[in-house]
Design an enzyme around this catalytic site. Structure first.
Site, PDB file in Angstrom:
ATOM      1  N   SER A 148       1.446 -30.259  -8.477  1.00  0.00           N
ATOM      2  CA  SER A 148       0.675 -31.081  -7.545  1.00  0.00           C
ATOM      3  C   SER A 148       1.318 -31.084  -6.165  1.00  0.00           C
ATOM      4  CB  SER A 148       0.527 -32.491  -8.097  1.00  0.00           C
ATOM      5  OG  SER A 148      -0.378 -33.241  -7.326  1.00  0.00           O
ATOM      6  N   ASP A 213     -10.168 -32.555 -13.052  1.00  0.00           N
ATOM      7  CA  ASP A 213      -9.130 -33.209 -12.242  1.00  0.00           C
ATOM      8  C   ASP A 213      -9.798 -34.123 -11.215  1.00  0.00           C
ATOM      9  OD1 ASP A 213      -7.069 -33.832 -10.412  1.00  0.00           O
ATOM     10  OD2 ASP A 213      -5.992 -31.998 -10.948  1.00  0.00           O
ATOM     11  N   HIS A 242      -5.803 -34.733 -14.037  1.00  0.00           N
ATOM     12  CA  HIS A 242      -4.618 -34.484 -13.211  1.00  0.00           C
ATOM     13  C   HIS A 242      -3.297 -34.804 -13.907  1.00  0.00           C
ATOM     14  CE1 HIS A 242      -3.140 -33.404  -9.263  1.00  0.00           C
ATOM     15  NE2 HIS A 242      -2.353 -34.466  -9.245  1.00  0.00           N
TER      16      HIS A 242
END
Length: 379
Positions: A148, A213, A242
């Site tokens: 991320s 996500d 996510h």
């Protein structure tokens, strides 16, 4: 407007756990640095404090695996620190057969300072320098892993390491601003401009993303994968969000396959400009010496007939040398234009992706670190 948007992007990017999930102390019996609040301390884990070029002191942990040939340098996601990642890192090291270094960004965990884009770049540099100087690792022994927000420092460092073995991006972002707005071009005030950096990375890149996500849309991962120079089959986890990709059965299986495939790849062989110039200068010098020698021999030939024969012979040699020079230039041209590393066999193309651990991004309150508690308990 630009300053306000940049500030918004930065606020969305950094969510250090408050309070930190661990403390640091020195064990009296061994003199080793340890992390508190860890249920099972391990002897194969080194806890370190590293100084960055921006004046901060960050905490890192290095998990040793005696059978490892490669090392993962792991940049974790948001709303997490090393205390929460400790057991996941040790399990990854064990199951993948790699050494693993994780680190906390400035302002995360027990690292000093405050998180910013430039500080995270200095943080990953400090961790990489430790791998080289303390553990004697080479660039080609290392795989960078960015989760991320961690995809930002990962790609920044990858653009400056031409001999790097590989890169793994899990739920990566195109840029900080693009997480919030579907902009079509890069603005100067944006952060983590991954979309502009990824084409500069020469080593194999694996991208993993969940199709559901809710924090970073899967389109980010797909667009980054399209821009890779050295693509590997991506892993699009249907239904994954996510912060739960580590719960999918494909997760560890794909990790193992990718690491195994990467281990078989030869290190990148990249000829530097300096060595290439030295080689060319050497060829020119050799050619000049040969020509001077030929001229000297021609002067020493007394007979016109002999000189004529010598000239014919010299002409033949010149033609031969010209032909050799042409072949040499052609070969060098092919060497320069060719890729530094051939693609692996078709049979190894299916080196599926390598799943990262669930991103603990709590960004904008959409995901909390609690989503990984069950995984840690199972580990």
């Amino acid at each position: 407007m630009g300053s306000a948007t940049s500030s918004m992007a930065a606020k969305l990017a950094f969510f250090p756990p408050d309070p930190p999930s661990y403390g640091i102390y020195v064990e009296a019996s061994s003199g080793r640095m340890r992390m508190s609040n860890i249920v099972h301390q391990r002897e194969d884990v080194d806890v370190l404090k590293l100084s960055t070029k921006r004046g901060n002191e960050i905490v890192a942990m290095y998990v040793k695996n005696t059978s490892a040939s490669l090392t993962l340098l792991y940049s974790h996601g948001n709303a997490a620190d090393l205390g929460q990642m400790y057991h996941i890192f040790t399990e990854l090291s064990h199951h993948l057969g790699v050494n693993l270094m994780g680190y906390d960004y400035s302002g995360y965990g027990q690292s000093s300072g405050k998180a910013s884009e430039q500080d995270t770049y200095a943080d990953i540099e400090a961790a990489y320098r430790c791998l080289e100087e303390t553990y004697g690792l080479k660039e080609e022994d290392i795989i960078l892993y960015g989760q991320s927000v961690g995809s930002g420092p990962t790609l920044e460092l990858a653009t400056r390491l031409p001999m790097l073995r590989a890169v793994v991006l899990h739920s990566p972002i195109l840029s900080g601003l693009r997480v919030m707005y579907p902009v079509k071009r890069t603005f100067w005030f944006d952060i983590y401009k991954n979309i502009d950096k990824i084409p500069q990375v020469n080593c194999p890149i694996l991208v993993i993303h969940g199709t559901e996500d809710e924090v970073v849309d899967v389109s980010h991962g797909k667009q980054l994968w399209e821009l890779c120079k050295e693509k590997y089959e991506p892993l699009w986890l249907t239904g994954g969000n996510h912060c739960n990709l580590e719960l999918f059965p494909e997760y560890l299986r794909h990790l193992r396959k990718f690491i195994t495939a990467v281990e078989k790849l030869p290190p990148l062989q990249i000829e530097s400009e300096e060595s290439r110039e030295q080689s060319e200068n050497s060829l020119i010098a050799t050619d000049q010496k040969s020509r001077a020698s030929t001229e000297q021999r021609e002067k020493s030939r007394p007979s016109t007939g002999q000189r004529e024969k010598s000239r014919l012979s010299t002409d033949n040699r010149e033609k031969s040398r010209t032909s050799i020079d042409k072949r040499e230039k052609s070969r060098r041209s092919m060497d320069r234009s060719g890729k530094p590393r051939n693609s692996t066999d078709q049979s190894e193309r299916a080196r599926n992706s390598f799943d990262r651990l669930g991103d603990m991004v709590r960004s904008v309150g959409l995901c909390n670190v609690d989503c990984l508690k069950q995984t840690a308990l199972e580990a």
